[in-house]
Design an enzyme around this catalytic site. Sequence first.
Site, PDB file in Angstrom:
ATOM      1  N   HIS A   1       0.855  -1.360  -0.019  1.00  0.00           N
ATOM      2  CA  HIS A   1       0.191   0.049   0.091  1.00  0.00           C
ATOM      3  C   HIS A   1       0.923   1.290  -0.002  1.00  0.00           C
ATOM      4  CE1 HIS A   1      -3.093  -2.727   0.983  1.00  0.00           C
ATOM      5  NE2 HIS A   1      -2.728  -2.986   2.290  1.00  0.00           N
TER       6      HIS A   1
ATOM      7  N   ASP B   1       3.587  -8.392   0.757  1.00  0.00           N
ATOM      8  CA  ASP B   1       4.151  -8.955   2.094  1.00  0.00           C
ATOM      9  C   ASP B   1       3.346 -10.211   2.401  1.00  0.00           C
ATOM     10  OD1 ASP B   1       2.526  -7.393   3.177  1.00  0.00           O
ATOM     11  OD2 ASP B   1       4.143  -6.474   4.519  1.00  0.00           O
TER      12      ASP B   1
END
Length: 476
Positions: A83, A239
């Site tokens: 993000h 991730d």
Amino acid sequence: MGAQAAGPLVVGVDSSTQSTKALVVDAETGAVLARGQAPHTVSGGAGKESDPGQWWRALGEALAQCGDAVRQASAVSVAGQQHGLVTLDAAGTPVRPAILWNDVRPAAQSARLIAERGGARAWAERIGLVPGPAFTVAKWAWLRAHEPAAAAATAAVRLPHDYLTERLTGQAVTDRGDASGTGWWAASTESYDAEVLDHIGLDPAMLPRVALPGEAAGTVHADELPLPKGALVAAGTGDNMAAALGLGLRPGQPVLSLGTSGTVYAVSTRRPADPTGTVAGFADARGDWLPLACTLNCTLAVDRVAALLGRDREAVEVGGEVVMLPFLDGERTPYLPGASGLVHGLRHDTTPGQLLQAAYDGAVFALLEALGRVLGEDAAPDVPLLLIGGGAKGRAWCETVRRLSGRPVVVPEAQELVALGAAAQAAGLLLGEDPAAVTRRWGTAHGAQHPARPRDTAAWERLAATLADGAALLRR
């Protein structure tokens, strides 16, 4: 080093909020032959920002710590924190520090975007998520509103892992997993959404190409790293997607990650769309989906309660009827951004150990509630729950998850799952294999097995009732 390896060597990188980790892994066996780690700094105050150049320097340091092994690598992949908004000028230099996932300043822009584009249900069905302040689309809207000169100077927008992949290869490439967390990549079409981009004033030409699963981003062309020039570079991913690869997840297998924040996710073959915004309908790195929910209050909140009580974090006592909702930092799941911690049912005979256990119960309850939404129709109750993250090492966390879930629990032995998942992506690219099948061959999900125990429905019902009855206080 080469003589010790059964197969070619690959490098997996985890560029997280706090540090960069690099592993050199035998692509055949999964044996970790070398590792390195270098720290990052994050600004304090209202904003959470980092200099992207620092991630690049940390990558170089982590790779250098791996010694000679890294110079024999045939492929590399970078997984990164999701993000984050990285803004680059025409020369590829950061215009300003990156705005990170945990920066909540874009809350007003988030609310406006949801309202202006048809409401939460429309976002969930079209994009796959409801764009809370964490998501990149809200961060870009915030930048345009608060720093218009920086937005005007921006020639390219990247996510953290994209930035590193581009510096490695010279190619502007991302993957569907990380792109699915932006708010401008639509799960319904598996492509950038022209209407959203137009609405937020972002030219599609400023975004990286989205590589197909199994497609290379390019080859290493950077001179200043110890990696071999010409080594293959995978597209990388976010991730959470890399951790799913690191476990070799099959559809319907639930994961509960216990860290500073808590996360629950599972691979699904069905595209998720949750209009409540609890579940982000991410894509995974392979071609399936990765519905995911996140809580803000997990290990740090419980440790704080232990400190207030003057007790070791394992000094819990089951029993009594006290309930705690440990929402010390506000909460994201359930969505109670202004909440504080709430205790109900305190009696003269309540012990400190029971109060600490109640904090564990409250944190785990929020995660398991979200897990029900994540799994949906895939919610087979007897499938083992994979417990990962720092909290998974704690007996009290493991026992609380068993007691409130009624599921068997497996605690994988493998550590550094994000970097291992990135290594598996590199190995899959190199060997022409499914990266999840690679990690299943490596046995990364093997670990201590804890059988199911009867679910504590009484505690669950007390927690649910306290959450419902305390709603006015928690929203204040």
